[in-house]
Design a protein around this motif. Structure first.
Motif, short mmCIF file in Angstrom:
data_model
loop_
_atom_site.label_atom_id
_atom_site.label_comp_id
_atom_site.label_asym_id
_atom_site.label_seq_id
_atom_site.Cartn_x
_atom_site.Cartn_y
_atom_site.Cartn_z
N ALA A 185 0.84 -1.20 0.00
CA ALA A 185 0.00 0.00 0.00
C ALA A 185 0.88 1.25 0.00
CB ALA A 185 -0.93 0.00 1.20
N LEU A 186 1.94 1.20 0.73
CA LEU A 186 2.87 2.33 0.80
C LEU A 186 3.53 2.58 -0.55
CD1 LEU A 186 4.19 4.39 2.65
CD2 LEU A 186 5.74 2.62 3.42
N LEU A 187 4.04 1.53 -1.17
CA LEU A 187 4.67 1.70 -2.49
C LEU A 187 3.65 2.12 -3.54
CD1 LEU A 187 7.22 -1.25 -2.52
CD2 LEU A 187 7.72 1.21 -2.46
N ARG A 188 2.42 1.64 -3.42
CA ARG A 188 1.37 2.04 -4.35
C ARG A 188 1.16 3.56 -4.29
NH1 ARG A 188 -3.52 0.08 -2.09
NH2 ARG A 188 -3.47 2.07 -1.01
N GLU A 189 1.19 4.12 -3.08
CA GLU A 189 1.03 5.57 -2.95
C GLU A 189 2.12 6.31 -3.71
OE1 GLU A 189 -1.56 7.30 -1.68
OE2 GLU A 189 -2.45 5.30 -1.47
N PHE A 190 3.35 5.80 -3.62
CA PHE A 190 4.45 6.44 -4.34
C PHE A 190 4.32 6.21 -5.85
CE2 PHE A 190 6.34 6.39 -0.13
CZ PHE A 190 6.88 7.67 -0.07
N GLU B 171 10.76 14.65 3.45
CA GLU B 171 10.06 14.15 2.27
C GLU B 171 10.70 12.84 1.82
OE1 GLU B 171 8.60 18.26 0.14
OE2 GLU B 171 10.40 17.28 -0.62
N TYR B 172 9.85 11.98 1.27
CA TYR B 172 10.29 10.70 0.72
C TYR B 172 9.97 10.68 -0.76
CZ TYR B 172 10.52 9.23 5.59
OH TYR B 172 10.82 9.13 6.91
N ARG B 173 10.90 10.17 -1.53
CA ARG B 173 10.65 10.01 -2.96
C ARG B 173 11.21 8.65 -3.40
NH1 ARG B 173 13.43 14.59 -2.63
NH2 ARG B 173 11.89 15.81 -3.73
N PRO B 174 10.58 8.05 -4.39
CA PRO B 174 11.04 6.74 -4.84
C PRO B 174 12.37 6.84 -5.59
CG PRO B 174 9.26 7.51 -6.23
CD PRO B 174 9.40 8.50 -5.11
N THR B 175 13.19 5.84 -5.43
CA THR B 175 14.44 5.75 -6.19
C THR B 175 14.13 5.12 -7.54
OG1 THR B 175 14.96 3.54 -5.37
CG2 THR B 175 15.79 5.43 -4.07
N GLU C 117 10.95 2.81 -8.80
CA GLU C 117 10.18 3.14 -9.99
C GLU C 117 10.16 1.99 -10.99
OE1 GLU C 117 11.54 6.95 -11.38
OE2 GLU C 117 10.45 7.99 -9.77
N ALA C 118 11.20 1.17 -10.98
CA ALA C 118 11.22 -0.01 -11.86
C ALA C 118 10.16 -1.03 -11.44
CB ALA C 118 12.61 -0.64 -11.85
N LEU C 119 9.70 -0.97 -10.18
CA LEU C 119 8.63 -1.86 -9.71
C LEU C 119 7.24 -1.32 -10.03
CD1 LEU C 119 9.88 -2.71 -6.10
CD2 LEU C 119 9.72 -4.30 -8.02
N GLY D 102 0.48 -0.94 -12.03
CA GLY D 102 -0.39 -0.75 -13.18
C GLY D 102 -1.04 -2.06 -13.60
N HIS D 103 -0.26 -3.14 -13.58
CA HIS D 103 -0.81 -4.45 -13.91
C HIS D 103 -1.85 -4.87 -12.88
CE1 HIS D 103 1.83 -5.35 -17.27
NE2 HIS D 103 2.85 -4.92 -16.55
N PHE D 104 -1.58 -4.65 -11.60
CA PHE D 104 -2.54 -5.00 -10.56
C PHE D 104 -3.85 -4.22 -10.75
CE2 PHE D 104 1.22 -5.88 -7.56
CZ PHE D 104 1.26 -7.22 -7.93
#
Length: 147
Positions: free
Chosen positions: A63-68, A117-121, A125-127, A132-134
């Protein structure tokens, strides 16, 4: 109106999928790549996949990664806390784990009150196409529930 039509133009369209997920060429490429690995290389890849799945399987990590994945800007702790029903301690722990594992960058600012602040590396982003598939799957299918 169907959900897929309502979401047309949403960020999900950037991620192409077929009805069955991977298209035939993707599947063949993955099979050839896997077959080309030595036993040691295959074991290392499978260990990495297991480590990734262990991390993603922890409570609230997906859920956390989905938000990012769907965010257009860095997220602050309070942004995430507002969006997700996660205890502050668990949220802090998950964010720390994702930073430690190289999936999020943490930027703190010397301000009062403090701002982080947190931002994806790039690794995270490669994940993101997986999300999108889910979501594409969820627009087309529903899990069967036993009562």
């Amino acid at each position: 109106m169907a959900l897929s039509h309502r979401l047309a133009g949403h960020k999900l369209q950037e991620w192409s999928t077929t009805r069955r997920g991977m298209d035939t060429q993707d599947r063949e490429r993955a099979q050839k790549c896997r077959a080309s690995l030595s036993a040691g290389e295959r074991e290392r890849v499978e260990q990495r996949v297991s480590s990734l799945l262990d991390l993603l399987g922890k409570a609230h990590t997906m859920a956390l990664l989905r938000e990012f994945a769907f965010a257009d800007a860095p997220l602050r702790f309070s942004d995430i806390e507002t969006r997700l029903d996660i205890s502050p301690d668990t949220l802090s722990q998950r964010l720390s784990e994702l930073v430690e594992r190289g999936l999020l960058d943490r930027q703190s600012y010397d301000e009062i009150p403090p701002r982080v602040e947190y931002r994806p590396t790039d690794r995270a982003e490669a994940l993101f196409p997986a999300f999108g598939h889910f979501h594409q799957w969820a627009m087309e299918y529903e899990l069967d529930y036993e009562n």
